[in-house]
Design a protein around this motif. Structure first.
Motif, mmCIF file in Angstrom:
data_model
loop_
_atom_site.group_PDB
_atom_site.id
_atom_site.type_symbol
_atom_site.label_atom_id
_atom_site.label_comp_id
_atom_site.label_asym_id
_atom_site.label_seq_id
_atom_site.Cartn_x
_atom_site.Cartn_y
_atom_site.Cartn_z
ATOM 1 N N ILE A 174 0.837 -1.206 0.000
ATOM 2 C CA ILE A 174 0.000 0.000 0.000
ATOM 3 C C ILE A 174 0.869 1.252 0.000
ATOM 4 C CG2 ILE A 174 -1.623 1.372 1.391
ATOM 5 C CD1 ILE A 174 -2.810 -1.367 2.330
ATOM 6 N N LEU A 175 1.880 1.296 0.874
ATOM 7 C CA LEU A 175 2.745 2.477 0.941
ATOM 8 C C LEU A 175 3.562 2.637 -0.335
ATOM 9 C CD1 LEU A 175 3.955 2.420 4.656
ATOM 10 C CD2 LEU A 175 2.169 3.817 3.625
ATOM 11 N N ALA A 176 4.039 1.543 -0.890
ATOM 12 C CA ALA A 176 4.799 1.622 -2.145
ATOM 13 C C ALA A 176 3.921 2.172 -3.263
ATOM 14 C CB ALA A 176 5.352 0.245 -2.515
ATOM 15 N N THR A 177 2.665 1.763 -3.292
ATOM 16 C CA THR A 177 1.721 2.287 -4.285
ATOM 17 C C THR A 177 1.496 3.781 -4.079
ATOM 18 O OG1 THR A 177 0.626 0.141 -4.486
ATOM 19 C CG2 THR A 177 -0.625 2.071 -5.209
ATOM 20 N N ASN A 178 1.404 4.221 -2.803
ATOM 21 C CA ASN A 178 1.268 5.658 -2.522
ATOM 22 C C ASN A 178 2.435 6.444 -3.085
ATOM 23 O OD1 ASN A 178 -1.139 5.385 -1.172
ATOM 24 N ND2 ASN A 178 -0.258 5.498 0.864
ATOM 25 N N VAL A 179 3.648 5.931 -2.911
ATOM 26 C CA VAL A 179 4.842 6.616 -3.418
ATOM 27 C C VAL A 179 4.791 6.696 -4.940
ATOM 28 C CG1 VAL A 179 7.351 6.455 -3.684
ATOM 29 C CG2 VAL A 179 6.308 6.072 -1.446
ATOM 30 N N VAL A 180 4.513 5.583 -5.600
ATOM 31 C CA VAL A 180 4.481 5.554 -7.066
ATOM 32 C C VAL A 180 3.415 6.501 -7.596
ATOM 33 C CG1 VAL A 180 3.946 4.095 -9.059
ATOM 34 C CG2 VAL A 180 5.449 3.234 -7.263
#
Length: 122
Positions: A105-111
């Protein structure tokens, strides 16, 4: 029901408190490095700071730090599981699964945030 990442991160942090130092930990579990104790909740603090940033760049940086901390937690959960410190494999597997989902979820937020920045949105 509204999905709230903040609530999810709080619930995960609370569940991590019982992973080491609580319940029926063996003698070996008392020697798990202090790094795990520090790391297990620091991702939540970084996420709170991310919500209070004034720019996308600062937001992305804070979320990346939170993501790094969650990855550290994932490693420690794996170590605890492999060493069978707690004898509670089911709980550790569940926490590892939660941790991996939060990382995604956090990686998707960054991307997503970086993509919007590159497109000049917002």
């Amino acid at each position: 029901m509204k999905y709230d990442l903040e609530d999810r991160l709080v619930e995960f942090a609370v569940s991590m408190i019982g992973t080491v130092g609580g319940g029926s930990c063996t003698q070996d579990a008392n020697h798990v490095p202090d790094q795990f104790v520090c790391t297990r909740n620091s991702f939540r603090l970084e996420q709170t700071e991310a919500l209070n940033t004034e720019s996308r760049r600062d937001f992305v940086q804070k979320v990346k730090v939170s993501l790094k901390e969650l990855n550290d937690v994932r490693v420690w959960i794996g170590i605890i599981f492999m060493k069978a410190f707690m004898g509670r494999a089911e709980k550790v597997e569940s926490e590892l699964s939660d941790c991996q989902e939060l990382i995604r979820i956090l990686a998707t937020n960054v991307v997503t945030t970086e993509s919007k920045k590159a497109q000049g949105v917002g």
